[in-house]
Design a protein around this motif. Structure first.
Motif, PDB file in Angstrom:
ATOM      1  N   UNK A  60       0.865  -1.191   0.000  1.00  0.00           N
ATOM      2  CA  UNK A  60       0.000   0.000   0.000  1.00  0.00           C
ATOM      3  C   UNK A  60       0.900   1.238   0.000  1.00  0.00           C
ATOM      4  N   UNK A  61       0.650   2.131  -0.938  1.00  0.00           N
ATOM      5  CA  UNK A  61       1.426   3.367  -1.026  1.00  0.00           C
ATOM      6  C   UNK A  61       0.533   4.555  -0.672  1.00  0.00           C
TER       7      UNK A  61
ATOM      8  N   UNK B  93       6.565  19.182  -5.052  1.00  0.00           N
ATOM      9  CA  UNK B  93       6.267  17.934  -4.365  1.00  0.00           C
ATOM     10  C   UNK B  93       5.814  16.853  -5.356  1.00  0.00           C
ATOM     11  N   UNK B  94       5.084  17.268  -6.399  1.00  0.00           N
ATOM     12  CA  UNK B  94       4.631  16.310  -7.408  1.00  0.00           C
ATOM     13  C   UNK B  94       5.823  15.674  -8.114  1.00  0.00           C
ATOM     14  N   UNK B  95       6.830  16.471  -8.425  1.00  0.00           N
ATOM     15  CA  UNK B  95       8.044  15.932  -9.063  1.00  0.00           C
ATOM     16  C   UNK B  95       8.713  14.929  -8.126  1.00  0.00           C
ATOM     17  N   UNK B  96       8.802  15.297  -6.836  1.00  0.00           N
ATOM     18  CA  UNK B  96       9.360  14.358  -5.850  1.00  0.00           C
ATOM     19  C   UNK B  96       8.516  13.085  -5.804  1.00  0.00           C
ATOM     20  N   UNK B  97       7.188  13.282  -5.829  1.00  0.00           N
ATOM     21  CA  UNK B  97       6.281  12.142  -5.749  1.00  0.00           C
ATOM     22  C   UNK B  97       6.432  11.185  -6.915  1.00  0.00           C
ATOM     23  N   UNK B  98       6.613  11.738  -8.110  1.00  0.00           N
ATOM     24  CA  UNK B  98       6.809  10.888  -9.287  1.00  0.00           C
ATOM     25  C   UNK B  98       8.104  10.088  -9.153  1.00  0.00           C
TER      26      UNK B  98
ATOM     27  N   UNK C 108      10.689   4.810  -7.913  1.00  0.00           N
ATOM     28  CA  UNK C 108      11.586   3.953  -7.130  1.00  0.00           C
ATOM     29  C   UNK C 108      10.814   2.802  -6.483  1.00  0.00           C
ATOM     30  N   UNK C 109       9.642   3.114  -5.914  1.00  0.00           N
ATOM     31  CA  UNK C 109       8.838   2.068  -5.254  1.00  0.00           C
ATOM     32  C   UNK C 109       8.408   1.007  -6.266  1.00  0.00           C
ATOM     33  N   UNK C 110       7.976   1.445  -7.440  1.00  0.00           N
ATOM     34  CA  UNK C 110       7.547   0.493  -8.476  1.00  0.00           C
ATOM     35  C   UNK C 110       8.731  -0.363  -8.944  1.00  0.00           C
ATOM     36  N   UNK C 111       9.888   0.257  -9.071  1.00  0.00           N
ATOM     37  CA  UNK C 111      11.082  -0.488  -9.487  1.00  0.00           C
ATOM     38  C   UNK C 111      11.462  -1.534  -8.442  1.00  0.00           C
ATOM     39  N   UNK C 112      11.352  -1.164  -7.156  1.00  0.00           N
ATOM     40  CA  UNK C 112      11.717  -2.095  -6.068  1.00  0.00           C
ATOM     41  C   UNK C 112      10.691  -3.227  -5.919  1.00  0.00           C
TER      42      UNK C 112
ATOM     43  N   UNK D 160       0.835  10.294  -8.940  1.00  0.00           N
ATOM     44  CA  UNK D 160       2.173   9.853  -9.336  1.00  0.00           C
ATOM     45  C   UNK D 160       2.304   8.334  -9.459  1.00  0.00           C
ATOM     46  N   UNK D 161       1.640   7.598  -8.559  1.00  0.00           N
ATOM     47  CA  UNK D 161       1.805   6.135  -8.526  1.00  0.00           C
ATOM     48  C   UNK D 161       1.170   5.477  -9.748  1.00  0.00           C
ATOM     49  N   UNK D 162      -0.088   5.805 -10.010  1.00  0.00           N
ATOM     50  CA  UNK D 162      -0.788   5.185 -11.141  1.00  0.00           C
ATOM     51  C   UNK D 162      -0.195   5.662 -12.470  1.00  0.00           C
ATOM     52  N   UNK D 163       0.123   6.936 -12.553  1.00  0.00           N
ATOM     53  CA  UNK D 163       0.714   7.471 -13.786  1.00  0.00           C
ATOM     54  C   UNK D 163       2.036   6.771 -14.098  1.00  0.00           C
ATOM     55  N   UNK D 164       2.865   6.628 -13.092  1.00  0.00           N
ATOM     56  CA  UNK D 164       4.161   5.999 -13.309  1.00  0.00           C
ATOM     57  C   UNK D 164       4.012   4.519 -13.660  1.00  0.00           C
TER      58      UNK D 164
END
Length: 367
Positions: A35-36, A76-81, A86-90, A106-110
């Motif tokens: 959960x993010x 903050x959005x740039x940081x969030x993306x 990183x989370x998706x990669x891990x 950021x999560x769904x877009x990425x």
């Protein structure tokens, strides 16, 4: 299989996400769920308590007008993306599920940038801005109201699954509920509450209704003020020398809301998506007073959807006068035929298997 779930800010986004996560686990005990959310959001408290792995990203809501806060939000959005990347990669999820709130962006877009299957769930009749943007990228959009479909660019991706609810609402023993709440089943019982945090306008309206109902033995009332409004409400009763009795009770918070909803003759409430999902799952007639200060005024859209189907009576906050609720409540509870019709139409709106429907939809997009 690995599932990444994201949604936050309010309980309206978090509880459906948790219900989906639990249904995934029920169907697949080996499922890995991450959960993010955000560090300061309500999800940071609720999710770990449910035993799910939790990680955070940085993100802020974007102001409606361009100002200094907008620049901070963009940063903050740039940081969030970057955090989401990183989370998706891990974690390397097989699918990503978003239930609304700024954290989803950021999560769904990425995820879609990485060509990972993704689904979003919209709880309200008028979609939030984050979900409207994300709907252009995701594989499927699950909605609670048919009225929401027209706001999405690709209606062929949209399916009405309903809004996930807590299972205990459907497992209440009504005979036990009458005993626990000390309610006489032969006398009409009105339950009123303004969502989890309370609602000042509803409190004011119910104050006058309680005042007028004192001494009458033909009605039972449980009113939940919300913790922040309770002391003020009780002080007001004392000032007017109103002494509550067994038939009329006021609480700051009610843990037995599932029991109360199941045995209520009529519910007076605001029109948050979770509340509406629960009262329609049970099939309870309602008077809805949407909070006028919610994002995009979505509660009014929710309430109108219920009113248009004949399940509820809509009263706007601006239209409430001192005796508004008195007249409406008594006219409804004294008309058994109308109550029965509203209850039936409320029940038809309920989808008690929303979690199952959403998980089935998720499975269709995972290759």
């Amino acid at each position: 299989m690995k599932y990444l779930i994201t949604g936050g800010g309010t309980g309206g986004h978090i509880y459906p996400a948790l219900a989906i996560a639990k249904e995934i686990k029920r169907k697949d005990k080996n499922a890995e769920i991450l959960y993010v959310g955000t560090e300061k959001g309500l999800e940071s408290e609720l999710v770990p308590k449910e035993g799910f792995q939790f990680r955070t990203i940085r993100v802020k809501g974007m102001p409606r007008k361009i100002n200094k806060e907008s620049l901070i939000a963009i940063k903050e959005l740039i940081h969030g993306i970057n955090d989401a990347k990183k989370i998706i990669k891990d974690f390397r999820p097989n699918v990503v599920i978003g239930t609304g709130g700024y954290v989803c962006g950021p999560v769904v877009y990425m995820a879609k940038k990485k060509k990972i299957p993704a689904l979003i769930h919209e709880q309200n009749a008028f979609p939030g801005i984050t979900n409207k943007i994300l709907s252009r990228y995701v594989d499927k959009v699950a909605v609670t109201f048919d009225e929401a479909k027209k706001y999405f660019k690709y209606p062929d991706r949209v399916l009405n699954t309903g809004n996930p609810i807590r299972k205990e609402i459907l497992e209440i023993n009504k005979e036990e509920a009458y005993k626990v709440l000390d309610i006489d089943k032969n006398i009409p019982f009105v339950l009123s509450f303004g969502g989890s945090g309370g609602q000042k306008t509803l409190n004011d309206a119910m104050y006058y209704f309680i005042k007028e109902s004192m001494g009458k033995g033909d009605i039972q009332i449980i009113h939940v003020t919300g913790k922040r409004f309770y002391d003020e409400f009780i002080d007001r009763l004392k000032k007017d020398n109103i002494n509550l009795n067994k038939n009329i009770r006021v609480f700051p918070y009610l843990y037995q809301i599932p029991e109360a909803i199941n045995i209520a003759t009529l519910v007076v409430t605001s029109s948050g998506a979770i509340t509406l999902a629960e009262i329609s799952a049970v099939g309870v007639p309602s008077i809805l007073i949407p909070k006028s200060y919610t994002a995009e005024n979505h509660q009014e859209f929710n309430a109108r959807a219920f009113e248009n189907k004949g399940a509820s009576i809509l009263v706007l906050e601006k239209d409430i006068k001192e005796n508004t609720l008195n007249d409406i409540i008594y006219s409804v509870i004294q008309d058994k035929e109308r109550l029965a019709q509203m209850a039936s139409k409320s029940k038809k709106l309920g989808k008690i298997d929303a979690s199952e429907r959403i998980v089935e939809l998720i499975n269709t997009i995972v290759k």
